[in-house]
Design a protein around this motif. Structure first.
Motif, mmCIF file in Angstrom:
data_model
loop_
_atom_site.group_PDB
_atom_site.id
_atom_site.type_symbol
_atom_site.label_atom_id
_atom_site.label_comp_id
_atom_site.label_asym_id
_atom_site.label_seq_id
_atom_site.Cartn_x
_atom_site.Cartn_y
_atom_site.Cartn_z
ATOM 1 N N UNK A 175 18.376 93.229 44.502
ATOM 2 C CA UNK A 175 18.450 92.763 43.149
ATOM 3 C C UNK A 175 17.273 93.296 42.372
ATOM 4 N N UNK A 176 16.106 93.048 43.147
ATOM 5 C CA UNK A 176 14.721 93.256 42.435
ATOM 6 C C UNK A 176 14.791 94.935 42.108
ATOM 7 N N UNK A 177 15.191 95.642 43.331
ATOM 8 C CA UNK A 177 15.424 97.088 43.120
ATOM 9 C C UNK A 177 15.991 97.536 41.884
ATOM 10 N N UNK A 181 14.988 99.453 38.770
ATOM 11 C CA UNK A 181 15.522 100.800 38.238
ATOM 12 C C UNK A 181 16.046 100.683 36.616
ATOM 13 N N UNK A 182 16.530 99.504 36.533
ATOM 14 C CA UNK A 182 17.033 99.496 35.134
ATOM 15 C C UNK A 182 15.781 99.663 34.055
ATOM 16 N N UNK A 187 12.480 102.427 30.242
ATOM 17 C CA UNK A 187 10.856 103.055 29.632
ATOM 18 C C UNK A 187 11.126 104.638 29.495
ATOM 19 N N UNK A 188 12.106 105.251 30.528
ATOM 20 C CA UNK A 188 12.108 106.515 30.582
ATOM 21 C C UNK A 188 12.805 106.777 29.243
ATOM 22 N N UNK A 189 13.848 106.254 28.865
ATOM 23 C CA UNK A 189 14.266 106.624 27.502
ATOM 24 C C UNK A 189 13.281 106.291 26.339
#
Length: 316
Positions: A175-177, A181-182, A187-189
């Motif tokens: 769940x933490x991963x 990732x989300x 952040x990338x967006x």
């Protein structure tokens, strides 16, 4: 004197019995008194009296709100093992102390059993995410079941809370991963949007700069042309024709350029050729170019007129 020693044990026994006849009950406490092993009365807070050797204190019950924490391990609908900590707040009903004392010997075990039963009936119907979202629904179901069951035993359920939900360690790591990732995706967006905005704004700035630069060059050439026109008019007034005026202007600009180059001490620029005849040759070349351009333009216009006349004749 002998009679006095004879009565001393009896006096001591009487004092001891009198001491045993009184007892104190603390605030928010109920004491159950039995007589010859049979229920006799319930005593509340304050100084109370009982018959020594006949009455005895069978037990005490706290009338304060108490809390019992129950940890239940069960499985969710998506086959994830999870531990839930359910906190049950309960109290002995003042008017049902008799039932609480005599009907139920181990209230903690009874409450724990009901909590296990309800949680293991509700949680397997939910996915792990729903367990976190609907923990209040689980608490309400536990309270409803306990309220109906424990009321007959003299206990009132004040509140039930699901205070902790602890999935398996591997599930928590996953769940933490997913969460990380989300967040990285978001952040990338944002970084991509920021870079795109910078590129667009930079392009707009460059376009505006080019536009202003071009406008400046056009204004500069327009002013140069106006200055040349005024110079030719002034020279014409003193008897110098247009060709001579143009030659004079070209020679003047040639020497102005040489002067500007000479003022620069660290320049590596060399103007070739730099003789006065070069300015005259430049003027002659310009005139020849303009003449040739005019001739070509006139020839193209004549060809266009001839073609149009031929098409009209064919159409007729």
């Amino acid at each position: 004197m002998a009679n006095l020693f004879f009565w001393v044990p009896f006096i001591a026994l009487g004092i001891l019995l009198l001491f045993w006849s009184f007892f104190v009950v603390k605030q928010q406490t109920a004491v159950v008194v039995e007589r010859f092993g049979r229920f006799h009365s319930i005593r509340n807070s304050g100084l109370q009296m009982k018959i020594p050797l006949v009455d005895r204190i069978a037990g005490k019950l706290s009338l304060k709100i108490q809390q019992l924490d129950v940890i239940v391990e069960t499985k969710t609908l998506d086959d994830v093992f999870v531990k839930l900590k359910v906190s049950v707040q309960y109290v002995v009903i003042r008017d049902k102390v008799y039932d609480a004392f005599y009907k139920l010997e181990y209230p903690h075990e009874q409450i724990t059993s009901y909590v296990f039963d309800v949680v293991r009936a509700e949680v397997p119907k939910m996915k792990l995410d729903d367990v976190f979202v609907k923990k209040d629904d689980i608490a309400i179901a536990v309270k409803s079941e306990l309220q109906d069951a424990m009321l007959d035993y003299g206990y009132d359920i004040i509140k039930t809370l699901v205070t902790d939900i602890d999935p398996d360690a591997q599930v928590k790591a996953a769940m933490n991963r997913i969460n990380a990732s989300e967040r990285e995706k978001i952040a990338a967006q944002f970084e991509g949007d920021a870079a795109r905005i910078l590129i667009v704004e930079k392009a707009k700035a460059e376009a505006e700069s080019k536009r202003l630069q071009g406008q400046g060059i056009a204004d500069q050439r327009r002013e140069i042309a106006r200055g040349l026109e005024e110079s030719v008019e002034v020279l014409n007034k003193v008897g110098i024709n247009s060709q001579e005026a143009s030659a004079l202007i070209v020679v003047t600009q040639h020497y102005d350029t040489l002067q500007a180059i000479g003022e620069e001490t660290n320049t590596n620029l060399i103007l070739l050729p730099n003789s006065p005849q070069a300015a005259s040759d430049m003027l002659n070349n310009m005139v020849a170019s303009f003449t040739a351009s005019n001739q070509i333009g006139e020839a193209m216009k004549q060809q266009k007129k001839d073609a149009e006349g031929k098409n009209k004749g064919q159409a007729t």
